[in-house]
Design a protein around this motif. Sequence first.
Motif, PDB file in Angstrom:
ATOM      1  N   GLY A 169       0.450   5.911   6.450  1.00  0.00           N
ATOM      2  CA  GLY A 169       1.042   5.047   5.325  1.00  0.00           C
ATOM      3  C   GLY A 169       0.880   5.660   4.112  1.00  0.00           C
ATOM      4  O   GLY A 169       0.363   7.075   4.012  1.00  0.00           O
ATOM      5  N   CYS A 170       1.242   5.313   2.848  1.00  0.00           N
ATOM      6  CA  CYS A 170       1.053   5.851   1.574  1.00  0.00           C
ATOM      7  C   CYS A 170      -0.530   6.215   1.520  1.00  0.00           C
ATOM      8  O   CYS A 170      -0.892   7.343   1.039  1.00  0.00           O
ATOM      9  N   THR A 171      -1.330   5.196   1.506  1.00  0.00           N
ATOM     10  CA  THR A 171      -2.781   5.130   1.645  1.00  0.00           C
ATOM     11  C   THR A 171      -3.287   6.330   2.656  1.00  0.00           C
ATOM     12  O   THR A 171      -4.337   6.966   2.339  1.00  0.00           O
ATOM     13  N   GLY A 172      -2.623   6.318   3.858  1.00  0.00           N
ATOM     14  CA  GLY A 172      -2.967   7.137   4.928  1.00  0.00           C
ATOM     15  C   GLY A 172      -3.032   8.878   4.492  1.00  0.00           C
ATOM     16  O   GLY A 172      -3.551   9.604   4.953  1.00  0.00           O
TER      17      GLY A 172
ATOM     18  N   GLY B  71      -4.414   1.698   4.394  1.00  0.00           N
ATOM     19  CA  GLY B  71      -3.549   0.707   3.846  1.00  0.00           C
ATOM     20  C   GLY B  71      -3.779  -0.754   4.456  1.00  0.00           C
ATOM     21  O   GLY B  71      -4.400  -0.615   5.469  1.00  0.00           O
ATOM     22  N   ASP B  72      -3.438  -1.762   3.756  1.00  0.00           N
ATOM     23  CA  ASP B  72      -3.659  -3.125   4.402  1.00  0.00           C
ATOM     24  C   ASP B  72      -2.766  -3.281   5.835  1.00  0.00           C
ATOM     25  O   ASP B  72      -3.587  -3.969   6.741  1.00  0.00           O
ATOM     26  N   GLY B  73      -1.602  -2.605   5.918  1.00  0.00           N
ATOM     27  CA  GLY B  73      -1.016  -2.744   7.134  1.00  0.00           C
ATOM     28  C   GLY B  73      -1.655  -1.953   8.152  1.00  0.00           C
ATOM     29  O   GLY B  73      -2.031  -2.400   9.388  1.00  0.00           O
ATOM     30  N   ASP B  74      -1.934  -0.724   7.861  1.00  0.00           N
ATOM     31  CA  ASP B  74      -2.753   0.342   8.789  1.00  0.00           C
ATOM     32  C   ASP B  74      -3.987  -0.436   9.398  1.00  0.00           C
ATOM     33  O   ASP B  74      -4.251  -0.647  10.612  1.00  0.00           O
ATOM     34  N   LEU B  75      -4.830  -1.161   8.449  1.00  0.00           N
ATOM     35  CA  LEU B  75      -5.752  -1.811   8.773  1.00  0.00           C
ATOM     36  C   LEU B  75      -5.884  -2.972   9.435  1.00  0.00           C
ATOM     37  O   LEU B  75      -6.754  -3.377  10.391  1.00  0.00           O
TER      38      LEU B  75
ATOM     39  N   TYR C 189       4.021  -2.764   3.199  1.00  0.00           N
ATOM     40  CA  TYR C 189       4.215  -1.510   4.049  1.00  0.00           C
ATOM     41  C   TYR C 189       4.676  -0.645   2.899  1.00  0.00           C
ATOM     42  O   TYR C 189       6.046  -0.711   2.710  1.00  0.00           O
ATOM     43  N   GLY C 190       4.151   0.192   2.006  1.00  0.00           N
ATOM     44  CA  GLY C 190       4.698   0.982   1.164  1.00  0.00           C
ATOM     45  C   GLY C 190       5.489   2.205   1.682  1.00  0.00           C
ATOM     46  O   GLY C 190       6.814   2.355   1.427  1.00  0.00           O
ATOM     47  N   MET C 191       4.967   2.708   2.632  1.00  0.00           N
ATOM     48  CA  MET C 191       5.464   4.158   3.148  1.00  0.00           C
ATOM     49  C   MET C 191       6.702   3.790   3.763  1.00  0.00           C
ATOM     50  O   MET C 191       7.637   4.718   3.738  1.00  0.00           O
ATOM     51  N   THR C 192       7.135   2.785   4.384  1.00  0.00           N
ATOM     52  CA  THR C 192       8.236   2.534   5.174  1.00  0.00           C
ATOM     53  C   THR C 192       9.352   1.804   4.508  1.00  0.00           C
ATOM     54  O   THR C 192      10.356   1.465   4.858  1.00  0.00           O
TER      55      THR C 192
HETATM   56  C1  LIG Z   1       2.912   3.361  15.957  1.00  0.00           C
HETATM   57  C2  LIG Z   1       3.772   3.278  14.420  1.00  0.00           C
HETATM   58  N1  LIG Z   1       4.474   2.129  14.202  1.00  0.00           N
HETATM   59  C3  LIG Z   1       5.076   2.275  12.960  1.00  0.00           C
HETATM   60  C4  LIG Z   1       4.973   3.369  12.141  1.00  0.00           C
HETATM   61  C5  LIG Z   1       5.660   3.356  10.751  1.00  0.00           C
HETATM   62  N2  LIG Z   1       4.765   3.261   9.735  1.00  0.00           N
HETATM   63  C6  LIG Z   1       4.359   4.242   9.181  1.00  0.00           C
HETATM   64  S1  LIG Z   1       3.319   3.505   7.763  1.00  0.00           S
HETATM   65  C7  LIG Z   1       3.738   1.744   8.085  1.00  0.00           C
HETATM   66  C8  LIG Z   1       3.014   0.805   7.209  1.00  0.00           C
HETATM   67  C9  LIG Z   1       2.113   1.406   6.259  1.00  0.00           C
HETATM   68  O1  LIG Z   1       1.784   0.253   5.426  1.00  0.00           O
HETATM   69  P1  LIG Z   1       0.191   0.199   4.875  1.00  0.00           P
HETATM   70  O2  LIG Z   1      -0.808   0.483   5.865  1.00  0.00           O
HETATM   71  O3  LIG Z   1      -0.051  -1.112   4.090  1.00  0.00           O
HETATM   72  O4  LIG Z   1       0.326   1.602   3.896  1.00  0.00           O
HETATM   73  P2  LIG Z   1       0.901   1.529   2.583  1.00  0.00           P
HETATM   74  O5  LIG Z   1       2.017   2.652   2.874  1.00  0.00           O
HETATM   75  O6  LIG Z   1       1.172   0.218   2.086  1.00  0.00           O
HETATM   76  O7  LIG Z   1      -0.251   2.356   1.857  1.00  0.00           O
HETATM   77  C10 LIG Z   1       4.573   1.703   8.884  1.00  0.00           C
HETATM   78  C11 LIG Z   1       4.746   0.548   9.771  1.00  0.00           C
HETATM   79  C12 LIG Z   1       3.983   4.295  12.597  1.00  0.00           C
HETATM   80  N3  LIG Z   1       3.917   5.461  11.865  1.00  0.00           N
HETATM   81  N4  LIG Z   1       3.588   4.335  13.935  1.00  0.00           N
END
Ligand SMILES: Cc1ncc(C[n+]2csc(CCOP(=O)(O)OP(=O)(O)O)c2C)c(N)n1
Lengths: 305, 393
Positions: free
Chosen positions: A61-64, A103-107, A135-138
């Motif tokens: 993710g962006c946070t990742g 990130g919130d989605g990741d976690l 989900y920022g990154m996507t």
């Molecule tokens: C198994 C898998 N499913 C979907 C994705 C696509 N994907 C990449 S980042 C992400 C969501 C990130 O959201 P968040 O964790 O909130 O991080 P943010 O970008 O908002 O910091 C998704 C769905 C992936 N990389 N791997």
Amino acid sequence: MPEKPRPCGEEHPRSKLLRMDRIPHIWCPTCGIGTVVNCFLEALLATPLNLKKTVIVSGIGCTGRVAGYVNLDSFHTTHGRAIPFATGLYLSNPDLNVVVFSGDGDLSAIGGNHFIHAARRNQNLKVICVNNFIYGMTGGQMAPTTPVGAKTSTTPFGCFEHPFNLPHLAASSGATYVARWTSLHLRRLKWTIQEALSRRGFAFIEVIAPCSTVYARRNKLGTGFDLMKFYKENSVIRHGADTKDVDISFQGKIIVGKFVDVQKPTFLDQLNEGYSKVFGDKYVPYGSEKWHKMKSEFQVSAAKA
Amino acid sequence: MKANPAGVLTGAHFFDGDYACAEGAIAAGCRFLAGYPITPSTEVAERITQRFPLVGGMFIQMEDEIASMAAVIGAAWGGLKSMTVTSGPGFSLMMENIGLAAMMEAPCVVVNVQRAGPSTGLPTMVGQADIMQARWGSHGDYAIIALAPNSPQEAFNHAITCFNLSEKYRVPVLFMMDEVIGHMTEKVVIPPADRIEVVPRTLTAKKPGQYRPYDAAGGWVPEMIQAGDGYNIHTTGLTHDERGYPQMTAECQEKLIKRLTGKIRENASDIIMVDESNLDKADVVLVSYGITSRVAQAAVQQARKEGLRIGQVRLITIWPFPEKKIAELAGKIKGFVVPEINAGQISYEVERCAAGKCLTRHVPAYGGAVHDPGVIYDAFKEVLHAGKTQTVR
Ligand SMILES: Cc1ncc(C[n+]2csc(CCOP(=O)(O)OP(=O)(O)O)c2C)c(N)n1
Ligand code: SF4
Ligand SMILES: [Mg+2]
């Protein structure tokens, strides 16, 4: 005529802890993630922790991407799996200070199961979650944290699902340190991270931070300054608040502060105590000096190989 | 290096394949197991839970197999030899992170005690249908090593081989047992520690600053470090350069994938182990692995009694596949007979390598039971009497 900008000739104050050869970073202007990284690095420098033994694990993710910019041993893993990866890493060397950036989605979506189980075990991990409600990154899809009514690319008419209250999820799963700030609360966030780093056990720090590009814009919330102004006007500091009362509604009040700070044996404490009772002196406490010696017997240096 | 005597139970034992596998892992220096219970693999983890506390090992029962595989990679980076143990449904869940291990070049071992699938299938009954999944199950291009033991003794011996190969090539090694090998009990001889060769975790002698985590220095396999030693490395599942930094370019991708696949392909002759017999004057060659290689012996004996010339190639290494050996034999024989407890997997590889030069006769069993040796015997005869290059299914 305005003077041509020139390099100030000074180093970035945190350059020692950043991979300057990877700057510029990928984050958008006014994104909150960089601010959280900055607070984390300041906190880290203010602790007596051995930086060699401090490691960062991120999911996707962006946070990742935080793992990629911090100049420590840093691991950019798979979406949602930062916590179990960090669990293995920590248990392979309990001298490590293991920090997870998620990130919130990741976690809480794809990694939600790992999150509650690591909290339940009181695994000795420090988890910093940048919650931007999306989900920022996507490209701005709904997250489990998206407030009811907020628009995202997959909820174009507004989100109708109940969101997670992450501090409550962490606390009720067993986390021994739980706090929340926004990316406006620079000093408090730094202190909190500093404090969490000095505690043993599972610490969870949620940072409400703007995703200016895909959350704020779609919801017409303004840009950088407007978002900070919103945090300033709507954050309510309430230390020790019952976590069940700290849920967040769309553009509603944000209760911040330190909610939980208790002591409880960690996963490893429990294990060492349990095995010592069963095996007595025959058991070498996991992570002890003697254990480290045993571990090194299975390794050689390439110079000798 | 010789095995550390601390973990080696020298002597003759009566073990099932699962216990033998656990003992092999301990002898090889494995000190980390993250897993989630699943029949018929659970006994490996159960044995480990009894043995680890007194040899400095860490067992953690994770919340699922996804977490298990992630933890195994984390532990590998922290300097421990690490493994996980599972069966079909869990193996499927591990796939994404097996790709991460291949991409990060994290040495580790995944044991799959195969049961019949798909889905929940026959949880307590034998299968050999995860062979292609072992090779191709994670997305993208990569290469792994996979081995298949055919006795509890080999479950011990080759658990050690798996760890040795994973250290040497910095790759996940998949130990493809099957339910019958896992649950059959036989004599297992564990030699003295000084007779067991193990490849230790070898850490770079370079200083931080000189070291680049993915610089293979013109060879195939880069040197490793462990977290916490001050190297400040970065590693990622993204396409990366020698520094471990993401590089979103086709050029970097090509360079990386060529190395990740080449390190296995170009070292195939060092990696591959086959057990061969009576190939000299063979008309038909049996290609088999795991429990099927033992069931087929009844058919081989019967055929030989009748004067049929049956040679054998028993695969110990499944991946990389012994392409050269099969291609070489194809020009000299009438055909291959390939019994497997699946609807056709390794037989496709045999057919590919035979390249039309001889017949390939797959003998399926669909899971839940081993073959009736009679059908293998019939396949020998069928191949002997068939036309030149037709594929018999
Ligand atoms: C198994 C898998 N499913 C979907 C994705 C696509 N994907 C990449 S980042 C992400 C969501 C990130 O959201 P968040 O964790 O909130 O991080 P943010 O970008 O908002 O910091 C998704 C769905 C992936 N990389 N791997
Ligand atoms: S998309 Fe959102 S979360 Fe990602 S870098 Fe841009 S502002 Fe930050
Ligand atoms: Mg997010």
